[in-house]
Motif scaffolding. Structure first.
Motif, PDB file in Angstrom:
ATOM      1  N   SER A  31       0.823  -1.211   0.000  1.00  0.00           N
ATOM      2  CA  SER A  31       0.000   0.000   0.000  1.00  0.00           C
ATOM      3  C   SER A  31       0.855   1.256   0.000  1.00  0.00           C
ATOM      4  O   SER A  31       1.783   1.377   0.791  1.00  0.00           O
ATOM      5  N   ARG A  98      -3.824   3.104  -0.762  1.00  0.00           N
ATOM      6  CA  ARG A  98      -4.103   2.697  -2.132  1.00  0.00           C
ATOM      7  C   ARG A  98      -3.181   1.538  -2.463  1.00  0.00           C
ATOM      8  O   ARG A  98      -2.067   1.455  -1.942  1.00  0.00           O
ATOM      9  N   ARG A 112      -7.216  12.649  -3.955  1.00  0.00           N
ATOM     10  CA  ARG A 112      -7.885  11.715  -3.047  1.00  0.00           C
ATOM     11  C   ARG A 112      -8.580  10.600  -3.812  1.00  0.00           C
ATOM     12  O   ARG A 112      -8.845   9.537  -3.253  1.00  0.00           O
ATOM     13  N   ASP A 113      -8.852  10.827  -5.099  1.00  0.00           N
ATOM     14  CA  ASP A 113      -9.517   9.795  -5.915  1.00  0.00           C
ATOM     15  C   ASP A 113      -8.630   8.570  -6.126  1.00  0.00           C
ATOM     16  O   ASP A 113      -9.114   7.518  -6.523  1.00  0.00           O
ATOM     17  N   GLN A 114      -7.340   8.711  -5.882  1.00  0.00           N
ATOM     18  CA  GLN A 114      -6.414   7.600  -6.083  1.00  0.00           C
ATOM     19  C   GLN A 114      -6.395   6.629  -4.902  1.00  0.00           C
ATOM     20  O   GLN A 114      -5.763   5.584  -4.994  1.00  0.00           O
ATOM     21  N   TYR A 115      -7.065   6.980  -3.825  1.00  0.00           N
ATOM     22  CA  TYR A 115      -7.025   6.177  -2.603  1.00  0.00           C
ATOM     23  C   TYR A 115      -8.364   5.465  -2.429  1.00  0.00           C
ATOM     24  O   TYR A 115      -9.422   6.061  -2.596  1.00  0.00           O
ATOM     25  N   ASP A 116      -8.293   4.180  -2.089  1.00  0.00           N
ATOM     26  CA  ASP A 116      -9.522   3.404  -1.999  1.00  0.00           C
ATOM     27  C   ASP A 116      -9.944   3.092  -0.574  1.00  0.00           C
ATOM     28  O   ASP A 116     -11.021   2.522  -0.364  1.00  0.00           O
ATOM     29  N   SER A 117      -9.129   3.436   0.385  1.00  0.00           N
ATOM     30  CA  SER A 117      -9.463   3.144   1.778  1.00  0.00           C
ATOM     31  C   SER A 117      -9.127   4.355   2.632  1.00  0.00           C
ATOM     32  O   SER A 117      -8.067   4.972   2.442  1.00  0.00           O
ATOM     33  N   TRP A 118      -9.998   4.642   3.597  1.00  0.00           N
ATOM     34  CA  TRP A 118      -9.843   5.833   4.424  1.00  0.00           C
ATOM     35  C   TRP A 118     -10.074   5.508   5.891  1.00  0.00           C
ATOM     36  O   TRP A 118     -10.937   4.680   6.217  1.00  0.00           O
TER      37      TRP A 118
END
Length: 128
Positions: A31, A98, A112-118
Motif C-alpha cells: 500500500s 491505495r 484523493r480519488d487515487q485512494y480506496d481506503s480511508w
C-alpha cells in the motif's frame, strides 16, 4: 482494508504532534499511504504521501519542511510528524491507502480519488 487514525488533539502554535495510522486487512507493504485534511466547508486536501517502500515522499507546499511522513512496515503503521504547527493546520486529518500495484505518476497521488481506503479522521486543533 481498515485504517485507524490516532494522535490528534489540541496544541498551541509552534508545538509538535505526531499522528499515527494503523492499517489492517491488506498487506501493508502493498500500500501507498497518504494523509489528507479537511476543514468545514472545504474539500479534503492533500497533505503528504509515501510510497509502499518508503523511498518516495511528497508534501503539500503548505506543510513542506514542517511535516514528515514515515512508515513502519513491520508494524503496519504510518506516521505524520507535525512540527511548528500553525492555526491554519487546524483540521480533521485522514489517513488513506491505495494499492501500490496500481502504478501512477507521483503527481497523481495527490488526488484523493487515487485512494480506496480511508480512516475515520482525527481532529487537530492549533490555538494561536
Amino acid at each position: 482494508v481498515q485504517l485507524q487514525a490516532s494522535g490528534g488533539g489540541l496544541v498551541q502554535a509552534g508545538e509538535s504532534l505526531r499522528l499515527s495510522c494503523a492499517v489492517s486487512g491488506r498487506p501493508f507493504g502493498n500500500s501507498d499511504m497518504g494523509w489528507f485534511r479537511q476543514t468545514p466547508g472545504k474539500e479534503r486536501e492533500f497533505v503528504a504521501r509515501i510510497r509502499w517502500s518508503g523511498g518516495s515522499t511528497d508534501y503539500a507546499d503548505s506543510v513542506k519542511g514542517r511535516f514528515t511522513i514515515s512508515r513502519d512496515n513491520a508494524k503496519n503503521t504510518v506516521h505524520l510528524q507535525m512540527n511548528s504547527l500553525k492555526p491554519e493546520d487546524t483540521a480533521v486529518y485522514y489517513c488513506a491507502a491505495r494499492p501500490s500495484a496500481l502504478s501512477r505518476p507521483s503527481a497523481f497521488l495527490r488526488s484523493r480519488d487515487q485512494y480506496d481506503s480511508w480512516g475515520q479522521g482525527t481532529q487537530l486543533t492549533v490555538s494561536s
